[in-house]
Design a protein around this motif. Structure first.
Motif, PDB file in Angstrom:
ATOM      1  N   ASN A 282      34.380  15.821  44.266  1.00 40.30           N
ATOM      2  CA  ASN A 282      35.369  14.914  43.687  1.00 40.30           C
ATOM      3  C   ASN A 282      35.421  15.068  42.170  1.00 40.30           C
ATOM      4  N   TYR A 283      36.664  15.026  41.644  1.00 39.85           N
ATOM      5  CA  TYR A 283      36.840  15.244  40.213  1.00 39.85           C
ATOM      6  C   TYR A 283      37.875  14.283  39.647  1.00 39.85           C
ATOM      7  N   VAL A 284      37.573  13.757  38.475  1.00 38.34           N
ATOM      8  CA  VAL A 284      38.545  13.003  37.685  1.00 38.34           C
ATOM      9  C   VAL A 284      38.968  13.918  36.541  1.00 38.34           C
ATOM     10  N   VAL A 285      40.282  14.156  36.449  1.00 44.59           N
ATOM     11  CA  VAL A 285      40.809  15.193  35.555  1.00 44.59           C
ATOM     12  C   VAL A 285      41.628  14.563  34.434  1.00 44.59           C
ATOM     13  N   LYS A 286      41.430  15.045  33.246  1.00 42.45           N
ATOM     14  CA  LYS A 286      42.225  14.619  32.100  1.00 42.45           C
ATOM     15  C   LYS A 286      43.713  14.760  32.427  1.00 42.45           C
ATOM     16  N   ASP A 287      44.512  13.751  32.102  1.00 38.30           N
ATOM     17  CA  ASP A 287      45.917  13.705  32.518  1.00 38.30           C
ATOM     18  C   ASP A 287      46.694  14.971  32.172  1.00 38.30           C
ATOM     19  N   SER A 288      46.555  15.455  30.963  1.00 37.30           N
ATOM     20  CA  SER A 288      47.326  16.624  30.528  1.00 37.30           C
ATOM     21  C   SER A 288      46.960  17.865  31.338  1.00 37.30           C
ATOM     22  N   LEU A 289      45.715  17.973  31.755  1.00 41.08           N
ATOM     23  CA  LEU A 289      45.277  19.105  32.574  1.00 41.08           C
ATOM     24  C   LEU A 289      45.726  18.941  34.018  1.00 41.08           C
ATOM     25  N   PHE A 290      45.702  17.706  34.494  1.00 42.36           N
ATOM     26  CA  PHE A 290      46.135  17.435  35.868  1.00 42.36           C
ATOM     27  C   PHE A 290      47.593  17.855  36.059  1.00 42.36           C
ATOM     28  N   LEU A 291      48.426  17.562  35.082  1.00 41.02           N
ATOM     29  CA  LEU A 291      49.848  17.904  35.169  1.00 41.02           C
ATOM     30  C   LEU A 291      50.065  19.401  35.339  1.00 41.02           C
ATOM     31  N   LYS A 292      49.199  20.200  34.741  1.00 43.43           N
ATOM     32  CA  LYS A 292      49.388  21.649  34.747  1.00 43.43           C
ATOM     33  C   LYS A 292      49.143  22.282  36.112  1.00 43.43           C
ATOM     34  N   VAL A 293      48.398  21.609  36.983  1.00 43.30           N
ATOM     35  CA  VAL A 293      48.133  22.192  38.306  1.00 43.30           C
ATOM     36  C   VAL A 293      48.986  21.541  39.393  1.00 43.30           C
ATOM     37  N   CYS A 294      49.888  20.653  38.992  1.00 43.27           N
ATOM     38  CA  CYS A 294      50.751  19.983  39.967  1.00 43.27           C
ATOM     39  C   CYS A 294      51.998  20.810  40.244  1.00 43.27           C
TER      40      CYS A 294
ATOM     41  N   SER B  10      31.133   6.295  44.699  1.00 41.25           N
ATOM     42  CA  SER B  10      30.966   7.690  45.078  1.00 41.25           C
ATOM     43  C   SER B  10      30.780   8.563  43.844  1.00 41.25           C
ATOM     44  N   LYS B  11      30.147   9.696  44.042  1.00 41.58           N
ATOM     45  CA  LYS B  11      29.903  10.598  42.932  1.00 41.58           C
ATOM     46  C   LYS B  11      31.154  11.416  42.618  1.00 41.58           C
ATOM     47  N   PHE B  12      31.418  11.598  41.332  1.00 36.76           N
ATOM     48  CA  PHE B  12      32.496  12.483  40.911  1.00 36.76           C
ATOM     49  C   PHE B  12      32.125  13.099  39.572  1.00 36.76           C
ATOM     50  N   SER B  13      32.781  14.207  39.259  1.00 33.49           N
ATOM     51  CA  SER B  13      32.596  14.866  37.971  1.00 33.49           C
ATOM     52  C   SER B  13      33.894  14.778  37.187  1.00 33.49           C
ATOM     53  N   GLU B  14      33.782  14.821  35.876  1.00 31.00           N
ATOM     54  CA  GLU B  14      34.971  14.786  35.026  1.00 31.00           C
ATOM     55  C   GLU B  14      35.321  16.197  34.575  1.00 31.00           C
ATOM     56  N   ILE B  15      36.622  16.478  34.530  1.00 33.41           N
ATOM     57  CA  ILE B  15      37.111  17.775  34.061  1.00 33.41           C
ATOM     58  C   ILE B  15      37.974  17.546  32.828  1.00 33.41           C
ATOM     59  N   SER B  16      37.591  18.189  31.734  1.00 35.53           N
ATOM     60  CA  SER B  16      38.341  18.019  30.488  1.00 35.53           C
ATOM     61  C   SER B  16      38.660  19.350  29.821  1.00 35.53           C
ATOM     62  N   SER B  17      38.385  20.456  30.529  1.00 35.75           N
ATOM     63  CA  SER B  17      38.633  21.781  29.964  1.00 35.75           C
ATOM     64  C   SER B  17      39.679  22.528  30.780  1.00 35.75           C
ATOM     65  N   LYS B  18      40.615  23.160  30.099  1.00 38.46           N
ATOM     66  CA  LYS B  18      41.656  23.928  30.784  1.00 38.46           C
ATOM     67  C   LYS B  18      41.091  25.183  31.442  1.00 38.46           C
ATOM     68  N   ASP B  19      39.888  25.567  31.076  1.00 38.08           N
ATOM     69  CA  ASP B  19      39.265  26.761  31.636  1.00 38.08           C
ATOM     70  C   ASP B  19      38.403  26.459  32.860  1.00 38.08           C
ATOM     71  N   ASN B  20      38.466  25.235  33.345  1.00 35.36           N
ATOM     72  CA  ASN B  20      37.665  24.860  34.506  1.00 35.36           C
ATOM     73  C   ASN B  20      38.048  25.698  35.725  1.00 35.36           C
ATOM     74  N   ASN B  21      37.057  26.257  36.392  1.00 31.25           N
ATOM     75  CA  ASN B  21      37.311  27.159  37.520  1.00 31.25           C
ATOM     76  C   ASN B  21      37.926  26.442  38.721  1.00 31.25           C
ATOM     77  N   TYR B  22      37.605  25.177  38.899  1.00 33.27           N
ATOM     78  CA  TYR B  22      38.180  24.442  40.031  1.00 33.27           C
ATOM     79  C   TYR B  22      39.681  24.226  39.841  1.00 33.27           C
ATOM     80  N   LEU B  23      40.089  23.948  38.612  1.00 37.63           N
ATOM     81  CA  LEU B  23      41.520  23.798  38.344  1.00 37.63           C
ATOM     82  C   LEU B  23      42.247  25.129  38.530  1.00 37.63           C
ATOM     83  N   LYS B  24      41.619  26.203  38.119  1.00 44.54           N
ATOM     84  CA  LYS B  24      42.218  27.527  38.315  1.00 44.54           C
ATOM     85  C   LYS B  24      42.362  27.829  39.805  1.00 44.54           C
ATOM     86  N   PHE B  25      41.389  27.389  40.583  1.00 45.94           N
ATOM     87  CA  PHE B  25      41.430  27.619  42.023  1.00 45.94           C
ATOM     88  C   PHE B  25      42.565  26.820  42.664  1.00 45.94           C
ATOM     89  N   VAL B  26      42.745  25.570  42.248  1.00 45.87           N
ATOM     90  CA  VAL B  26      43.851  24.757  42.765  1.00 45.87           C
ATOM     91  C   VAL B  26      45.184  25.414  42.444  1.00 45.87           C
TER      92      VAL B  26
END
Length: 263
Positions: A79-91, A2-18
């Protein structure tokens, strides 16, 4: 794959939305979306047929279990694969499992069933209480929970965790005016109150259209709901205990209600 995008920036708008959906009931209401965190409850959301808008997995989760991540990617729109350190911040949890799903909220417009058993919450504010009450209600065979305008959001992270996913399966019905809603649906209220003159729980004889009402943690059942109730009930307490929290009182009341209904 399946298709997914990678997120490696803390300024990503999708992470801010979550993060916004995690922390704001207003945002969840505005977008009609909510966040589910953890493998079990994310699977529950899919099994319940909820529309999954986004799936986020941590890099380490994807590396460990790509087949599980892919199974969610198949049913998710983005679908997004997120850098671990960034993933923790939105949990919202302290020890996240590595997967977050954003889904459409279930409808609050379910209909009352003819022989259903219901619990109504009158301005219950604590999300942990609401979740615990929902879990007890499902376990004891309640058909749905009625909430009013003053209740907390049943789809908040804490409510979801406390209910162990019950709020995804249990019909939740919204009543902007609880007394009117009960009357319009030919339901009668048995309201649990702190009042020595109320009927002790052991003496209650329930009618087929009765609904258990649990009130606000600080103020109890509102005057309007009490005035519209068929019966005011109470749970006698021994020792120096003067009250129970809403979830504990609800568990006792629901058990009594469903036990007597089976007799």
């Amino acid at each position: 794959m399946s298709k997914f995008s990678e997120i490696s920036s803390k300024d990503n708008n999708y992470l801010k939305f979550v993060d916004k959906l995690q922390t704001s009931a207003k945002a969840r209401s505005e977008y009609n979306l909510f966040v589910l965190e953890g493998l079990r409850i994310c699977r529950d959301a899919v099994d319940c047929g909820l529309s999954v808008e986004y799936t986020f997995v941590s890099s380490s989760f994807y590396e460990r279990t790509p087949e599980i991540a892919e199974s969610f990617f198949e049913v998710s729109k983005l679908n997004y694969v997120v850098k671990d350190s960034l993933f923790l911040k939105v949990c919202d949890t302290k020890s996240p499992q590595g997967i977050i799903v954003v889904a459409q909220k279930p409808s609050l417009n379910s209909k009352i069933t003819e022989n259903g058993r219901y619990v109504a919450l009158d301005s219950v504010q604590d999300t942990a209480n609401l979740g615990a009450i929902a879990r007890t209600a499902e376990a004891l065979g309640i058909n749905g929970i009625i909430i009013n305008e003053g209740c907390c959001d049943p789809y908040s992270p804490k409510s979801l965790r406390s209910s162990m996913g019950t709020v995804l399966r249990m019909p939740i019905l919204f009543a902007d005016d609880l007394p009117r809603y009960l009357n319009d649906n030919n339901l009668t209220a048995v309201s649990f109150v702190l009042d020595d003159n109320a009927v002790p729980i052991d003496s209650i004889q329930y009618l087929q259209r009765d609904v258990i009402v649990i009130g606000n943690e600080a103020n109890g059942v509102s005057t309007a709901v009490k005035d519209a109730s068929r019966l005011l009930a109470t749970i006698p307490m021994a020792g120096k205990v003067q009250s129970l929290n809403a979830a504990s009182a609800a568990a006792i009341a629901i058990y009594d209600y469903t036990k007597k209904a089976r007799l």
